[in-house]
Scaffold this motif. Structure first.
Motif, mmCIF file in Angstrom:
data_model
loop_
_atom_site.group_PDB
_atom_site.id
_atom_site.type_symbol
_atom_site.label_atom_id
_atom_site.label_comp_id
_atom_site.label_asym_id
_atom_site.label_seq_id
_atom_site.Cartn_x
_atom_site.Cartn_y
_atom_site.Cartn_z
ATOM 1 N N ASN A 35 0.793 -1.234 0.000
ATOM 2 C CA ASN A 35 0.000 0.000 0.000
ATOM 3 C C ASN A 35 0.823 1.282 0.000
ATOM 4 O OD1 ASN A 35 -2.732 -1.041 0.049
ATOM 5 N ND2 ASN A 35 -2.206 -1.862 2.073
ATOM 6 N N GLU A 37 4.737 3.166 -1.310
ATOM 7 C CA GLU A 37 6.064 3.184 -1.918
ATOM 8 C C GLU A 37 6.966 4.102 -1.105
ATOM 9 O OE1 GLU A 37 5.335 2.866 -6.672
ATOM 10 O OE2 GLU A 37 4.630 4.708 -5.710
ATOM 11 N N PRO A 83 7.299 21.460 0.111
ATOM 12 C CA PRO A 83 6.015 22.167 0.073
ATOM 13 C C PRO A 83 4.898 21.319 0.685
ATOM 14 C CG PRO A 83 6.518 21.251 -2.083
ATOM 15 C CD PRO A 83 7.723 20.990 -1.218
ATOM 16 N N MET A 84 4.072 21.938 1.522
ATOM 17 C CA MET A 84 2.956 21.225 2.154
ATOM 18 C C MET A 84 1.644 21.477 1.422
ATOM 19 S SD MET A 84 4.113 21.508 6.152
ATOM 20 C CE MET A 84 2.693 20.597 6.796
ATOM 21 N N SER A 85 1.750 21.884 0.161
ATOM 22 C CA SER A 85 0.578 21.986 -0.706
ATOM 23 C C SER A 85 1.007 21.586 -2.109
ATOM 24 C CB SER A 85 0.009 23.410 -0.696
ATOM 25 O OG SER A 85 0.938 24.320 -1.241
ATOM 26 N N GLN A 86 0.025 21.346 -2.946
ATOM 27 C CA GLN A 86 0.282 20.856 -4.303
ATOM 28 C C GLN A 86 0.438 22.039 -5.248
ATOM 29 O OE1 GLN A 86 -0.755 17.138 -5.802
ATOM 30 N NE2 GLN A 86 0.852 17.095 -4.262
ATOM 31 N N LEU A 134 3.159 27.294 2.760
ATOM 32 C CA LEU A 134 3.583 26.532 3.938
ATOM 33 C C LEU A 134 4.569 25.434 3.535
ATOM 34 C CD1 LEU A 134 3.122 26.110 7.017
ATOM 35 C CD2 LEU A 134 1.314 24.495 6.391
ATOM 36 N N PHE B 57 7.127 9.138 0.886
ATOM 37 C CA PHE B 57 6.222 7.989 0.897
ATOM 38 C C PHE B 57 5.016 8.343 0.020
ATOM 39 C CE2 PHE B 57 6.956 5.473 5.130
ATOM 40 C CZ PHE B 57 8.316 5.503 4.942
ATOM 41 N N SER B 58 4.655 7.437 -0.863
ATOM 42 C CA SER B 58 3.439 7.591 -1.659
ATOM 43 C C SER B 58 2.504 6.445 -1.272
ATOM 44 C CB SER B 58 3.794 7.536 -3.147
ATOM 45 O OG SER B 58 2.634 7.660 -3.928
ATOM 46 N N ALA B 59 1.452 6.791 -0.561
ATOM 47 C CA ALA B 59 0.584 5.760 0.034
ATOM 48 C C ALA B 59 -0.826 5.809 -0.544
ATOM 49 C CB ALA B 59 0.524 5.925 1.550
ATOM 50 N N ILE B 82 5.120 14.329 7.029
ATOM 51 C CA ILE B 82 4.705 15.678 6.634
ATOM 52 C C ILE B 82 3.866 15.569 5.364
ATOM 53 C CG2 ILE B 82 5.490 17.985 6.002
ATOM 54 C CD1 ILE B 82 6.475 17.098 8.779
ATOM 55 N N PRO B 83 2.578 15.890 5.423
ATOM 56 C CA PRO B 83 1.753 15.788 4.212
ATOM 57 C C PRO B 83 2.155 16.831 3.176
ATOM 58 C CG PRO B 83 0.527 16.895 5.937
ATOM 59 C CD PRO B 83 1.827 16.457 6.557
ATOM 60 N N MET B 84 2.271 16.412 1.911
ATOM 61 C CA MET B 84 2.641 17.332 0.839
ATOM 62 C C MET B 84 1.418 17.784 0.051
ATOM 63 S SD MET B 84 6.317 15.700 -0.298
ATOM 64 C CE MET B 84 6.643 16.920 -1.583
ATOM 65 N N SER B 85 0.249 17.683 0.679
ATOM 66 C CA SER B 85 -0.970 18.249 0.113
ATOM 67 C C SER B 85 -1.811 18.771 1.274
ATOM 68 C CB SER B 85 -1.746 17.210 -0.691
ATOM 69 O OG SER B 85 -2.179 16.156 0.135
ATOM 70 N N GLN B 86 -2.787 19.572 0.929
ATOM 71 C CA GLN B 86 -3.620 20.215 1.952
ATOM 72 C C GLN B 86 -4.805 19.317 2.287
ATOM 73 O OE1 GLN B 86 -3.795 24.284 2.735
ATOM 74 N NE2 GLN B 86 -1.862 23.339 3.287
ATOM 75 N N GLY B 112 -2.549 20.968 7.165
ATOM 76 C CA GLY B 112 -1.320 21.666 7.563
ATOM 77 C C GLY B 112 -0.620 21.086 8.770
ATOM 78 N N GLN B 113 -1.159 20.028 9.346
ATOM 79 C CA GLN B 113 -0.492 19.368 10.471
ATOM 80 C C GLN B 113 0.328 18.178 9.997
ATOM 81 O OE1 GLN B 113 -3.827 18.254 13.043
ATOM 82 N NE2 GLN B 113 -3.250 19.830 14.528
ATOM 83 N N GLY B 114 1.548 18.058 10.496
ATOM 84 C CA GLY B 114 2.335 16.844 10.365
ATOM 85 C C GLY B 114 2.508 16.227 11.734
ATOM 86 N N PRO B 132 -3.200 12.999 -3.133
ATOM 87 C CA PRO B 132 -2.320 12.003 -3.724
ATOM 88 C C PRO B 132 -1.631 11.086 -2.722
ATOM 89 C CG PRO B 132 -1.155 14.069 -3.570
ATOM 90 C CD PRO B 132 -2.535 14.319 -3.001
ATOM 91 N N LEU B 134 0.848 11.711 -0.726
ATOM 92 C CA LEU B 134 2.300 11.944 -0.793
ATOM 93 C C LEU B 134 2.782 12.634 0.494
ATOM 94 C CD1 LEU B 134 4.853 11.799 -2.608
ATOM 95 C CD2 LEU B 134 4.251 14.096 -3.417
ATOM 96 N N CYS B 136 6.396 13.613 2.998
ATOM 97 C CA CYS B 136 7.820 13.618 3.290
ATOM 98 C C CYS B 136 8.011 12.942 4.640
ATOM 99 C CB CYS B 136 8.326 15.057 3.330
ATOM 100 S SG CYS B 136 10.069 15.175 3.743
#
Lengths: 159, 159
Positions: A35, A37, A83-86, A134, B57-59, B82-86, B112-114, B132, B134, B136
């Motif tokens: 689940n 990578e 970056p924490m946004s796309q 962010l 990590f891409s989950a 750390i999420p790379m999307s909102q 915005g929380q990791g 996605p 994705l 860090c």
């Protein structure tokens, strides 16, 4: 007035300055029963002293054309920006010529790309191109002066 | 069948398990001529050996209700996500009772929380709730076995 054009960020073009932190660069290890990578160990962290820390930066979004009037570098440690946004962001770096920046390059990231600036690489300040601006930053936590600034005698327009 | 309810992620509720990496937790340092706030050093990185590394990590995104059948922990190092999307994601952790997980808690992050899981904290695998998926990840790069898994005798429904 000097003017430079942005280029798409690629690991090859960015290699003299740092690492591009992205999924496309290495073959992943498959974990968590298929689940997830794991793209492992994508940045060369390098600190003369102190230790690595995790911080957040919230920066004001800018737009192109952008007027660059200052470069800076950190002699004691690498600095990664995630970056924490796309959204893409603007990355400005330069070579060093005897203690001064020269040959400035500007890149616009693709969605999902982060960067790690190698220790002592001249760079512009963090310049998001979109809200919320962010970023997670992994850099040196330590004492002493780790900032050199170089105000440009002539500003550069990044278009 | 055991069922638990998710709770909003707060640093106070998460303190026994790790750090919440968020802008609200400390007063920022203002940098870059007023254009950036730095929220400094938000995670307790802790490695018995090896070194810190930056990976992606891409989950696969999951949805609630989620069936939890496995917990794991890493005896040699902390692990930050750390999420790379909102988007929010699901965080499952548990206390330890003599080498086995007990008292499972489930949190849904705010945008915005990791998080940073402290070394040896029982946790579920990475469970995004949106594409996605994705992230860090800042964790230990080193040799030797750093994974303990505990399949749950009775799955837990996280709702």
């Amino acid at each position: 007035m000097i003017k430079i054009q942005t280029k798409p960020l690629t690991s090859r073009a960015f290699a003299p300055f740092g690492d591009v932190i992205e999924t496309g660069s290495v073959d992943p290890k498959i974990i968590n029963q298929g689940n997830c990578e794991r793209f492992n160990d994508l940045a060369k962290m390098d600190f003369t002293d102190g230790r690595a820390g995790i911080s957040l930066f919230s920066a004001k979004p800018r737009s192109l054309p952008y007027t660059l009037d200052l470069l800076e570098r950190h002699p004691h440690g690498s600095q990664a920006f995630i970056p924490m946004s796309q959204h893409p962001f603007l990355v400005i770096v330069a070579h060093d010529d005897g203690g001064k920046p020269s040959d400035v390059h500007a890149f616009v990231t693709d969605i999902g790309q982060g960067i790690n600036l190698h220790r002592n690489t001249w760079h512009g300040v963090l310049t998001p191109l979109h809200e919320p601006g962010l970023f997670c930053v992994i850099d040196r936590i330590g004492s002493g002066n780790n900032l050199q600034e170089y105000p440009l005698p002539t500003p550069i327009i990044v278009a």
